[in-house]
Scaffold this motif. Sequence first.
Motif, PDB file in Angstrom:
ATOM      1  N   ARG A 114       0.863  -1.132  -0.199  1.00 50.50           N
ATOM      2  CA  ARG A 114       0.058   0.073   0.003  1.00 50.50           C
ATOM      3  C   ARG A 114       0.787   1.303  -0.106  1.00 50.50           C
ATOM      4  NH1 ARG A 114      -5.018   1.497   4.274  1.00 50.50           N
ATOM      5  NH2 ARG A 114      -5.887   3.199   3.094  1.00 50.50           N
TER       6      ARG A 114
ATOM      7  N   GLY B 299      -3.596   8.653  -3.086  1.00 45.06           N
ATOM      8  CA  GLY B 299      -3.080   7.391  -3.369  1.00 45.06           C
ATOM      9  C   GLY B 299      -3.262   6.272  -2.230  1.00 45.06           C
ATOM     10  N   TRP B 300      -3.161   7.057  -0.868  1.00 46.87           N
ATOM     11  CA  TRP B 300      -3.428   6.119   0.242  1.00 46.87           C
ATOM     12  C   TRP B 300      -4.817   5.294   0.106  1.00 46.87           C
ATOM     13  CZ3 TRP B 300      -0.128   3.812   3.661  1.00 46.87           C
ATOM     14  CH2 TRP B 300      -0.724   3.283   4.794  1.00 46.87           C
TER      15      TRP B 300
ATOM     16  N   LEU C  81       2.499   1.460  -3.561  1.00 39.14           N
ATOM     17  CA  LEU C  81       1.284   2.118  -4.569  1.00 39.14           C
ATOM     18  C   LEU C  81       1.027   3.432  -4.100  1.00 39.14           C
ATOM     19  CD1 LEU C  81      -1.089  -0.850  -4.623  1.00 39.14           C
ATOM     20  CD2 LEU C  81       0.534  -0.076  -6.530  1.00 39.14           C
ATOM     21  N   THR C  82       1.046   3.986  -3.065  1.00 44.54           N
ATOM     22  CA  THR C  82       0.805   5.393  -2.548  1.00 44.54           C
ATOM     23  C   THR C  82       1.741   6.331  -2.968  1.00 44.54           C
ATOM     24  OG1 THR C  82      -0.243   4.759  -0.624  1.00 44.54           O
ATOM     25  CG2 THR C  82       0.457   7.104  -0.667  1.00 44.54           C
TER      26      THR C  82
ATOM     27  N   TYR D 125       1.541   6.634  -6.962  1.00 39.26           N
ATOM     28  CA  TYR D 125       0.454   7.746  -7.407  1.00 39.26           C
ATOM     29  C   TYR D 125       0.949   8.698  -7.399  1.00 39.26           C
ATOM     30  CZ  TYR D 125      -2.658   3.095  -7.167  1.00 39.26           C
ATOM     31  OH  TYR D 125      -3.098   2.243  -7.412  1.00 39.26           O
TER      32      TYR D 125
ATOM     33  N   ALA E 191      -5.448   2.953  -2.767  1.00 40.75           N
ATOM     34  CA  ALA E 191      -4.372   1.530  -2.710  1.00 40.75           C
ATOM     35  C   ALA E 191      -5.217   1.024  -1.674  1.00 40.75           C
ATOM     36  CB  ALA E 191      -2.878   1.995  -2.328  1.00 40.75           C
TER      37      ALA E 191
END
Length: 370
Positions: free
Chosen positions: A4, A80-81, A7-8, A11, A84
């Motif tokens: 996660r 993004g958080w 991914l954050t 993004y 994700a």
Amino acid sequence: MSVRSKLTLSYAGFLMVAGALLLAAVWLFLLRYVPDRALIVSAETPTHGVFPIRTNLLRVFAPRAAAVLALLLVIGLVGGWILAGRMLAPLTRITDAARTAGNRSLSHRIHMQGRQDEFRELADAFDSMLEQLESHVAEQQRFAANASHELRTPLAISRTLLEVARKDPTRDRGELIERLHSVNARAIDLTEALLLLSHGDRADFARESVDLSLLAEEAAETLLPLAEQRRITLDVTGGAARTDGSAELLLRMVTNLVQNAVVHNLPTGGTVTVHTEEHGDTSVLRVENTGPRLPPDMVPTLTEPFRRATDRVRTDEHAGVGLGLAIVHSIVRAHAGTLDLVPGPSGGLLVTVRLPRTRQPTPIRGGAAV
């Protein structure tokens, strides 16, 4: 870092790159064409608005651009958080289900709803795996319980016979030895059958070309005295049916089928027909017998260990231990074949084994083969 978090940052990084490219485009296609000094125009030239110079625009534009980039960074991190987390929520459910299964709770299922995406496919595959594991574990537990019960019976009989002989020294020792020999022979047969069943599913045996018709004739010759004793007609028909596999295991498979067909038959005057043939890419073995009618719902359970079609008295020397068809099923699976059981319309059972046919070499010129 967690997935996660990665991914954050991804993004946010992409959003920052997009913002920087946008500002670079503004500079390349707009600000660079603004003059860097004031223009002098005549009094007669009509003017609308002001004519800023490049330095003033940069002094005003740069702080705003930095603020916009900072805002994009915050939006990228927060958004993004959240995104994700929503994207990885199905993976969290799958992980929780895996932990639950690791704690020996195989009845849990994910049952993921929604669109048929990659996570849905993974969850469905995981549910299918759990269902198979639960069925396999339940089958193994039943097998262990039944095996323990079957092995305990001859041991208990042996202990009882020895206790009776110890309390009654005048008892005929010959009769005691004969009964102990019979009980121990049954225990040995059961142990050997259990060992064969435990190794039957393995496909690591040496393979050779085997003709099922020859195995059928050998099994019929071995069991002919038993058939004659029960006044049962035993016929072997058909032609060659070659397959690749273990001759020892396949002979045990054919012998078990023929023996079951003889034992589970009419008291007298029954028939057993063994037929072999090749059909396309398949070698077929059929064993059909007469006998009592079988309920259709009982037939699929006959390949389970310790399942018997009839309640026979165990005084019969060929009563078996309830592993005959289970061993057959195991050997057929190890040879990549199929086993079909169909009850006869007037009684008895038709067993069909289909195994991959041995491919014959293709001749070429000069008498060689490929």
